[in-house]
Design a protein around this motif. Sequence first.
Motif, PDB file in Angstrom:
ATOM      1  N   LEU B 161       0.865  -1.182   0.000  1.00 38.73           N
ATOM      2  CA  LEU B 161       0.000   0.000   0.000  1.00 38.73           C
ATOM      3  C   LEU B 161       0.902   1.232   0.000  1.00 38.73           C
ATOM      4  N   ASP B 162       0.760   2.070  -1.040  1.00 39.90           N
ATOM      5  CA  ASP B 162       1.597   3.262  -1.159  1.00 39.90           C
ATOM      6  C   ASP B 162       0.861   4.448  -0.547  1.00 39.90           C
ATOM      7  N   GLU B 163       1.383   4.974   0.545  1.00 38.66           N
ATOM      8  CA  GLU B 163       0.770   6.102   1.251  1.00 38.66           C
ATOM      9  C   GLU B 163      -0.749   5.922   1.344  1.00 38.66           C
ATOM     10  N   PRO B 164      -1.207   4.848   1.956  1.00 41.56           N
ATOM     11  CA  PRO B 164      -2.641   4.547   1.884  1.00 41.56           C
ATOM     12  C   PRO B 164      -3.514   5.567   2.614  1.00 41.56           C
ATOM     13  N   THR B 165      -2.957   6.264   3.582  1.00 44.89           N
ATOM     14  CA  THR B 165      -3.817   7.159   4.361  1.00 44.89           C
ATOM     15  C   THR B 165      -3.732   8.604   3.889  1.00 44.89           C
ATOM     16  N   ALA B 166      -2.918   8.860   2.850  1.00 44.94           N
ATOM     17  CA  ALA B 166      -2.745  10.246   2.399  1.00 44.94           C
ATOM     18  C   ALA B 166      -4.066  10.872   1.987  1.00 44.94           C
ATOM     19  N   VAL B 167      -4.945  10.057   1.425  1.00 47.39           N
ATOM     20  CA  VAL B 167      -6.193  10.620   0.906  1.00 47.39           C
ATOM     21  C   VAL B 167      -7.387  10.309   1.808  1.00 47.39           C
ATOM     22  N   LEU B 168      -7.127   9.703   2.957  1.00 49.84           N
ATOM     23  CA  LEU B 168      -8.248   9.242   3.794  1.00 49.84           C
ATOM     24  C   LEU B 168      -8.552  10.204   4.939  1.00 49.84           C
ATOM     25  N   THR B 169      -9.817  10.210   5.323  1.00 47.58           N
ATOM     26  CA  THR B 169     -10.212  10.923   6.531  1.00 47.58           C
ATOM     27  C   THR B 169      -9.792  10.050   7.728  1.00 47.58           C
ATOM     28  N   PRO B 170      -9.679  10.630   8.927  1.00 49.28           N
ATOM     29  CA  PRO B 170      -9.246   9.837  10.086  1.00 49.28           C
ATOM     30  C   PRO B 170     -10.128   8.602  10.306  1.00 49.28           C
ATOM     31  N   ARG B 171     -11.426   8.745  10.070  1.00 46.48           N
ATOM     32  CA  ARG B 171     -12.334   7.627  10.269  1.00 46.48           C
ATOM     33  C   ARG B 171     -12.042   6.483   9.293  1.00 46.48           C
ATOM     34  N   ASP B 172     -11.850   6.852   8.022  1.00 45.69           N
ATOM     35  CA  ASP B 172     -11.511   5.844   7.002  1.00 45.69           C
ATOM     36  C   ASP B 172     -10.186   5.177   7.331  1.00 45.69           C
ATOM     37  N   THR B 173      -9.250   5.974   7.841  1.00 44.79           N
ATOM     38  CA  THR B 173      -7.949   5.423   8.206  1.00 44.79           C
ATOM     39  C   THR B 173      -8.126   4.329   9.242  1.00 44.79           C
ATOM     40  N   GLN B 174      -8.958   4.610  10.236  1.00 44.54           N
ATOM     41  CA  GLN B 174      -9.203   3.643  11.297  1.00 44.54           C
ATOM     42  C   GLN B 174      -9.761   2.338  10.724  1.00 44.54           C
ATOM     43  N   SER B 175     -10.778   2.470   9.833  1.00 46.30           N
ATOM     44  CA  SER B 175     -11.384   1.226   9.336  1.00 46.30           C
ATOM     45  C   SER B 175     -10.454   0.506   8.372  1.00 46.30           C
ATOM     46  N   LEU B 176      -9.575   1.261   7.688  1.00 47.80           N
ATOM     47  CA  LEU B 176      -8.596   0.597   6.830  1.00 47.80           C
ATOM     48  C   LEU B 176      -7.726  -0.347   7.661  1.00 47.80           C
ATOM     49  N   PHE B 177      -7.236   0.154   8.790  1.00 46.49           N
ATOM     50  CA  PHE B 177      -6.343  -0.689   9.589  1.00 46.49           C
ATOM     51  C   PHE B 177      -7.084  -1.843  10.248  1.00 46.49           C
ATOM     52  N   GLU B 178      -8.365  -1.644  10.565  1.00 51.04           N
ATOM     53  CA  GLU B 178      -9.157  -2.766  11.081  1.00 51.04           C
ATOM     54  C   GLU B 178      -9.218  -3.886  10.053  1.00 51.04           C
ATOM     55  N   ILE B 179      -9.496  -3.513   8.802  1.00 53.99           N
ATOM     56  CA  ILE B 179      -9.558  -4.516   7.735  1.00 53.99           C
ATOM     57  C   ILE B 179      -8.214  -5.194   7.557  1.00 53.99           C
ATOM     58  N   LEU B 180      -7.145  -4.391   7.554  1.00 50.04           N
ATOM     59  CA  LEU B 180      -5.820  -4.966   7.329  1.00 50.04           C
ATOM     60  C   LEU B 180      -5.473  -5.965   8.434  1.00 50.04           C
ATOM     61  N   LEU B 181      -5.846  -5.638   9.677  1.00 51.57           N
ATOM     62  CA  LEU B 181      -5.555  -6.553  10.784  1.00 51.57           C
ATOM     63  C   LEU B 181      -6.239  -7.898  10.581  1.00 51.57           C
ATOM     64  N   LYS B 182      -7.513  -7.834  10.153  1.00 53.67           N
ATOM     65  CA  LYS B 182      -8.253  -9.076   9.895  1.00 53.67           C
ATOM     66  C   LYS B 182      -7.564  -9.897   8.813  1.00 53.67           C
ATOM     67  N   LEU B 183      -7.157  -9.216   7.745  1.00 52.46           N
ATOM     68  CA  LEU B 183      -6.532  -9.926   6.634  1.00 52.46           C
ATOM     69  C   LEU B 183      -5.198 -10.526   7.058  1.00 52.46           C
ATOM     70  N   CYS B 184      -4.474  -9.806   7.900  1.00 50.40           N
ATOM     71  CA  CYS B 184      -3.189 -10.310   8.358  1.00 50.40           C
ATOM     72  C   CYS B 184      -3.380 -11.543   9.230  1.00 50.40           C
ATOM     73  N   ALA B 185      -4.469 -11.533   9.986  1.00 44.41           N
ATOM     74  CA  ALA B 185      -4.755 -12.698  10.822  1.00 44.41           C
ATOM     75  C   ALA B 185      -4.924 -13.940   9.959  1.00 44.41           C
ATOM     76  N   GLN B 186      -5.373 -13.734   8.702  1.00 46.47           N
ATOM     77  CA  GLN B 186      -5.523 -14.868   7.788  1.00 46.47           C
ATOM     78  C   GLN B 186      -4.227 -15.167   7.033  1.00 46.47           C
ATOM     79  N   GLY B 187      -3.156 -14.424   7.334  1.00 46.86           N
ATOM     80  CA  GLY B 187      -1.871 -14.759   6.743  1.00 46.86           C
ATOM     81  C   GLY B 187      -1.362 -13.788   5.704  1.00 46.86           C
ATOM     82  N   LEU B 188      -2.139 -12.755   5.391  1.00 45.80           N
ATOM     83  CA  LEU B 188      -1.666 -11.770   4.406  1.00 45.80           C
ATOM     84  C   LEU B 188      -0.514 -10.958   5.001  1.00 45.80           C
ATOM     85  N   ALA B 189       0.498 -10.689   4.178  1.00 47.35           N
ATOM     86  CA  ALA B 189       1.575  -9.807   4.605  1.00 47.35           C
ATOM     87  C   ALA B 189       1.375  -8.452   3.938  1.00 47.35           C
ATOM     88  N   VAL B 190       1.522  -7.385   4.720  1.00 49.42           N
ATOM     89  CA  VAL B 190       1.233  -6.053   4.198  1.00 49.42           C
ATOM     90  C   VAL B 190       2.454  -5.157   4.358  1.00 49.42           C
TER      91      VAL B 190
END
Lengths: 352, 498
Positions: B161-190
Amino acid sequence: MMTLGLKFERLPSPVWVRAAIPFVAIAITFALVSVLVILAGANPFAVAYELLIDPLTKNSARGDILVMATPLLLTGAAVALAFAGGYYNIGAEGQLLAGAAAAAWVGQFVGDLSPWLAIPVMITGGFIAGALWALIPALLKVRLQVDEVVTTLLMNSIMGYIISALLNGPWRDPVSGWPQSPTIALSAQFPQIIPRTRVHFGFIVAAVVVIALWWILTRTRFGLELRAIGKNRDGAQFLGIRVERTMLAVALISGGIAGLAGVSEVAGIHYYLIGSLSPGYGYTGIIVATLGALAAPGVVMAALFLALVSRGALTASRELDIPIYLADVIQAVLLLVMLAVLLLTRYRIRRA
Amino acid sequence: MNIVEMRGITKRFGTLVANDKVDIDLGRGEIHALLGENGAGKSTLMKILYGLYQPDEVTITIEGRTQPIRSPAEAIERGVGFVSQHFSLVPTFTVAENILLGYEQQFRLDPAQMHTRVAQLATDNGFNIDPSAIVGKLSVGQQQRVEILKAIFRDCRVLILDEPTAVLTPRDTQSLFEILLKLCAQGLAVIIITHKLEEALQHSQRVTVLRHGKVVGSQETSSTTSAELARLMVGRQTTPVQRPANANASEPVVLEVSGLSVADKRGVHALNAVNFQVRAGEIVGIAGVAGNGQSELVSVLTGMLQPQRGAMRVDGQAVAFGDPRACTRHKIGRIPEDRLRGVIGDLSVADNLMIEQLDQFTIVGHLQPHAILEHAQRLINDFQIKAAPNDPVRTLSGGNIQKVILARTLAQDPAVVIAAQPTRGVDIGATEYVHQKLLEQKQRGAAILLISEDLDEILLLSDRILVMYNGRLVGEFDAAAVDLDRLSLLMTGAEKTG
């Protein structure tokens, strides 16, 4: 960019290459269309002679070239000015018709005036009509950023129908019933300027306009500003040029000049308005301006050249018994080749 | 076991070494932050992993298989996904169409079946997304999620992810990392490319810092501090000391900016109540990582952007915003960020040199060619521009174009100089020349505002340094006594107030 060990660079060609362009284009076109000409049962060399050389040998044909070049010089100048300013006016055809309608209208009422007054009044009327017809797309562009290519193009059709409505309604010839306007007053008709030819005062108008175009583009502040806008709109804005105002002025002047082409055709050739007044002079003006590199000297060369080929096509089809359409094909191919060659001159090829 | 191991990555662009023997490892299921200033080589490194650039020397091992990656297609095939700042989505297509684009086998499309497949994919991965929504109508945050889902659909195991939060509002940033955490739990490397410290600290397990193309640090996030990361990221050994006499505080204030605020359409502030003053004979440098409001500040000060609030005064007189001519009238010399905006490339050097002063070079609308030529020849001499007056400016080198702008601007004896990135992309010789000219202007008594991403340049020239972060001025330093550690912390947002 790397291809086959050769490198293309975006650098203008040397001057000698650019001077050779017309000849190269003509040679390539000749090779391409020879097949068609032979199929039509004619000698390609004879056709080339009729198209390019023969018209220059006869006095009347030379006059015809100037007559045919007159509207092209005007529409070419109109388009060149607009394009140089980054305003893509495709509406010269409609603006020409607006000018023609104004000339046909004004010309009916100036019978009591001397030609010294009648002609300037009519010319002014045609210029204003062309400018007014250009005003709507220009305002849309400047105020609302509506793409002028689309609006100016569509305005052409609208003007075509307005002319048709006028000619089939209020201006229909009461005697013959033909859809043509009443003849304009004698004092408004452009005088001939070269004896025993049809060259009329419109050619002088065109010459003055082209000189004015050259002078504006190269010598005036307005010209520098409009070129700056045409090349780099953001930069021009940054440098403090009033972009909107200049663009509006460019659009209106361009429309006015195209209107003059309509005046010239009505007052110099037909003396009345007809629906088929212009065989697409407004569109050919785009070709003239582009071939002429959006500069006055180029516009002159391109307009004269197109007029030469058009005049040559008339005799070629008659003398050599080839279809007149073949001449159209040759013209079209020549234009495409010319544009292609012009494009190539922007690059240099080097070994990588 | 590591899912990705990159070893000895070196990439040169001409003489510039963008990546210098970089080693980086990525573990399964981890979020790895790649930190660095602009131009540190983060994006280059990731573009190599995604097959967009071919490195000069390299071994890339993905899932135990060592093989070069020659194209993005190969990268995707080996499980690498890339979400750039500029999304590659078709705005007029639906979410389902965007995700399946290029992956539908049949000639005939079955919208109902596409919808179900994507809906299933979304639920499986905990995404809340309507497959039949038109992408162009989604918010930026939702579009980003579509991009991520697209990568997952292509069986991505390594997501960049290249500067993923540059264009996001703080709220979107929060939910982005929630999603990423879930995906990482399934083995994705970010891998997250970022220059925001807090983000790296809060959300990553591992952090690697790049500076000038080299890895300067790589460690467990839990074992590091923001101060350490900031120092690594910005890190300067010593402050350059050779500086001209400092500005006298008794000189009059020439440029005064107060309460400047610029907000975009979404109401996010690019500039937030910015106040500062520049005195005659003073160079004030604005330091900061790119994208923290410097561009907007320059646009406002050079008359190209209308702020929502605020005022600007030169010698006590208010300057109208959004009018470049007002700048020229108030003798504000402008060196724009984008030098191709500062010139008309197709016009000649001579025309470009006088185009801000057309009144002086025209008589009743007529250009005065002799005066224009003389003026051009004088400036070409004075400023050592390698060009003839009639050359089109676009044929000049970057350094010479910059000299044209400099000559035009400084020859007008400006009261204020706004110099934005004045040496970006020019060679060393031209850089020194630009610096020397700015110092000359300072000696002459001009008030100079220097906005630069190059911290060395700021340190070298400024009398006073202001730090910009997130649209605010968050700190001020006297150049004679710069605390580099604190400066780094302020620039990266690790310390909030100054």
